[in-house]
Design a protein around this motif. Structure first.
Motif, PDB file in Angstrom:
ATOM      1  N   ASP A  28      49.963   9.679  -5.139  1.00  0.00           N
ATOM      2  CA  ASP A  28      51.054  10.163  -5.986  1.00  0.00           C
ATOM      3  C   ASP A  28      51.005  11.671  -6.230  1.00  0.00           C
ATOM      4  N   ALA A  29      50.026  12.344  -5.642  1.00  0.00           N
ATOM      5  CA  ALA A  29      49.951  13.803  -5.767  1.00  0.00           C
ATOM      6  C   ALA A  29      50.857  14.506  -4.758  1.00  0.00           C
ATOM      7  N   ASP A  30      51.442  13.755  -3.822  1.00  0.00           N
ATOM      8  CA  ASP A  30      52.324  14.330  -2.808  1.00  0.00           C
ATOM      9  C   ASP A  30      53.773  14.112  -3.227  1.00  0.00           C
ATOM     10  N   PRO A  31      54.492  15.170  -3.609  1.00  0.00           N
ATOM     11  CA  PRO A  31      55.876  14.986  -4.052  1.00  0.00           C
ATOM     12  C   PRO A  31      56.788  14.435  -2.972  1.00  0.00           C
ATOM     13  N   GLN A  32      56.449  14.633  -1.685  1.00  0.00           N
ATOM     14  CA  GLN A  32      57.279  14.071  -0.623  1.00  0.00           C
ATOM     15  C   GLN A  32      57.170  12.543  -0.573  1.00  0.00           C
ATOM     16  N   VAL A  33      55.998  12.019  -0.892  1.00  0.00           N
ATOM     17  CA  VAL A  33      55.831  10.569  -0.950  1.00  0.00           C
ATOM     18  C   VAL A  33      56.692   9.977  -2.059  1.00  0.00           C
ATOM     19  N   LEU A  34      56.904  10.755  -3.125  1.00  0.00           N
ATOM     20  CA  LEU A  34      57.627  10.275  -4.307  1.00  0.00           C
ATOM     21  C   LEU A  34      59.077  10.739  -4.367  1.00  0.00           C
ATOM     22  N   ARG A  35      59.585  11.351  -3.311  1.00  0.00           N
ATOM     23  CA  ARG A  35      60.876  12.047  -3.395  1.00  0.00           C
ATOM     24  C   ARG A  35      62.030  11.143  -3.813  1.00  0.00           C
ATOM     25  N   TYR A  36      61.951   9.830  -3.539  1.00  0.00           N
ATOM     26  CA  TYR A  36      63.013   8.916  -3.933  1.00  0.00           C
ATOM     27  C   TYR A  36      62.662   8.126  -5.198  1.00  0.00           C
ATOM     28  N   LEU A  37      61.594   8.555  -5.870  1.00  0.00           N
ATOM     29  CA  LEU A  37      61.148   7.858  -7.071  1.00  0.00           C
ATOM     30  C   LEU A  37      61.049   8.765  -8.290  1.00  0.00           C
ATOM     31  N   TYR A  38      60.466   9.959  -8.093  1.00  0.00           N
ATOM     32  CA  TYR A  38      60.217  10.880  -9.201  1.00  0.00           C
ATOM     33  C   TYR A  38      60.558  12.304  -8.762  1.00  0.00           C
ATOM     34  N   PRO A  39      60.924  13.155  -9.711  1.00  0.00           N
ATOM     35  CA  PRO A  39      61.287  14.532  -9.342  1.00  0.00           C
ATOM     36  C   PRO A  39      60.099  15.448  -9.070  1.00  0.00           C
ATOM     37  N   ARG A  40      58.869  14.926  -9.195  1.00  0.00           N
ATOM     38  CA  ARG A  40      57.669  15.765  -9.015  1.00  0.00           C
ATOM     39  C   ARG A  40      56.480  14.852  -8.757  1.00  0.00           C
ATOM     40  N   ALA A  41      55.347  15.480  -8.412  1.00  0.00           N
ATOM     41  CA  ALA A  41      54.100  14.717  -8.314  1.00  0.00           C
ATOM     42  C   ALA A  41      53.719  14.183  -9.690  1.00  0.00           C
ATOM     43  N   ARG A  42      52.931  13.144  -9.735  1.00  0.00           N
ATOM     44  CA  ARG A  42      52.559  12.521 -11.012  1.00  0.00           C
ATOM     45  C   ARG A  42      51.167  12.965 -11.436  1.00  0.00           C
ATOM     46  N   THR A  43      50.977  13.052 -12.736  1.00  0.00           N
ATOM     47  CA  THR A  43      49.688  13.461 -13.280  1.00  0.00           C
ATOM     48  C   THR A  43      48.712  12.282 -13.241  1.00  0.00           C
ATOM     49  N   ARG A  44      47.440  12.599 -13.402  1.00  0.00           N
ATOM     50  CA  ARG A  44      46.423  11.551 -13.447  1.00  0.00           C
ATOM     51  C   ARG A  44      46.717  10.554 -14.566  1.00  0.00           C
ATOM     52  N   GLU A  45      47.132  11.048 -15.712  1.00  0.00           N
ATOM     53  CA  GLU A  45      47.419  10.176 -16.847  1.00  0.00           C
ATOM     54  C   GLU A  45      48.582   9.239 -16.535  1.00  0.00           C
ATOM     55  N   GLU A  46      49.588   9.744 -15.844  1.00  0.00           N
ATOM     56  CA  GLU A  46      50.722   8.893 -15.467  1.00  0.00           C
ATOM     57  C   GLU A  46      50.300   7.806 -14.490  1.00  0.00           C
ATOM     58  N   VAL A  47      49.443   8.160 -13.545  1.00  0.00           N
ATOM     59  CA  VAL A  47      48.979   7.160 -12.578  1.00  0.00           C
ATOM     60  C   VAL A  47      48.070   6.134 -13.263  1.00  0.00           C
ATOM     61  N   LEU A  48      47.280   6.572 -14.214  1.00  0.00           N
ATOM     62  CA  LEU A  48      46.462   5.631 -14.978  1.00  0.00           C
ATOM     63  C   LEU A  48      47.327   4.573 -15.649  1.00  0.00           C
ATOM     64  N   THR A  49      48.446   4.998 -16.229  1.00  0.00           N
ATOM     65  CA  THR A  49      49.362   4.069 -16.874  1.00  0.00           C
ATOM     66  C   THR A  49      49.957   3.102 -15.854  1.00  0.00           C
ATOM     67  N   SER A  50      50.375   3.639 -14.696  1.00  0.00           N
ATOM     68  CA  SER A  50      50.941   2.787 -13.645  1.00  0.00           C
ATOM     69  C   SER A  50      49.906   1.797 -13.118  1.00  0.00           C
TER      70      SER A  50
END
Length: 208
Positions: A28-50
């Motif tokens: 989730d640190a690659d914004p291209q992987v997330l381009r159709y999901l989130y407007p930016r890369a995700r933080t460690r805290e956000e990934v912990l929640t997910s």
């Protein structure tokens, strides 16, 4: 039935565990992987929640959940290491939880298919290969009635995977998002495969 390890010709799918958290964070640190999901890369805290939410979603229906995909070509015969430590590189995250989104049915017999791969593994047919195995598992092992998949209308790559595994287009709708990404205005699409469609695709007789 515990969530099993699954295998394809090129991949080993290992049930998501806490030891995989750093791999999720890197994905989730690659914004291209997330381009159709989130407007930016995700933080460690956000990934912990997910991660915690994914682990919780794997509990209500035996056999469903999330898998970490690893290359299977380097597996060491007879190795006693954990399955994902004896194989090739981490490829991505595969998803088959019970349907749980705001636009999804509250029905334990319906699962949602998803996939998120590292960029270097795009366009190799790996998402399609893994998705076929997850559909087989959903219908033949778990006994699901239907599997759905959703993505942005403009996400041609993801829609291509859905079509390639035999899912059919169901609808387009236009939800609102707090943090929209480019293309949001063209809406979301839903695809599905039913147990009857799966059986027919395998040449099995469908009662009727």
């Amino acid at each position: 039935m515990p969530q099993p390890i699954l295998r394809t010709e090129r991949l080993l799918l290992v049930p998501l565990a806490d030891r995989h958290l750093d791999l999720e964070i890197a994905l989730d640190a690659d914004p291209q992987v997330l381009r159709y999901l989130y407007p930016r890369a995700r933080t460690r805290e956000e990934v912990l929640t997910s991660h915690a939410r994914r682990r919780a979603l794997a509990r209500p229906v035996d056999g469903l959940g999330f898998w970490m995909a690893f290359g299977s070509g380097d597996a060491a015969p007879g190795s006693t290491a954990p399955a994902d430590e004896a194989v090739g590189e981490f490829v991505g995250l595969l998803m088959l939880p019970p349907a749980n989104g705001p636009d999804q049915p509250d029905d334990p017999t319906v699962a949602e298919l998803g996939y998120r791969l590292h960029r270097r593994y795009w366009r190799r047919g790996l998402a399609t290969e893994a998705s076929r195995e997850l559909l087989r598992h959903a219908f033949d092992t778990v006994g699901q009635r239907r599997v759905i998949a959703q993505t942005m209308t403009v996400n041609a790559g993801s829609r291509g995977v859905m079509a390639a595994v035999g899912m059919r287009y169901v609808r387009t709708w236009y939800p609102s998002w707090d943090d929209p990404v480019p293309g949001t205005e063209q809406g979301e699409v839903a695809y599905e495969m039913t147990r009857e469609m799966w059986r027919a695709s395998r040449g099995e007789r469908v009662p009727g």
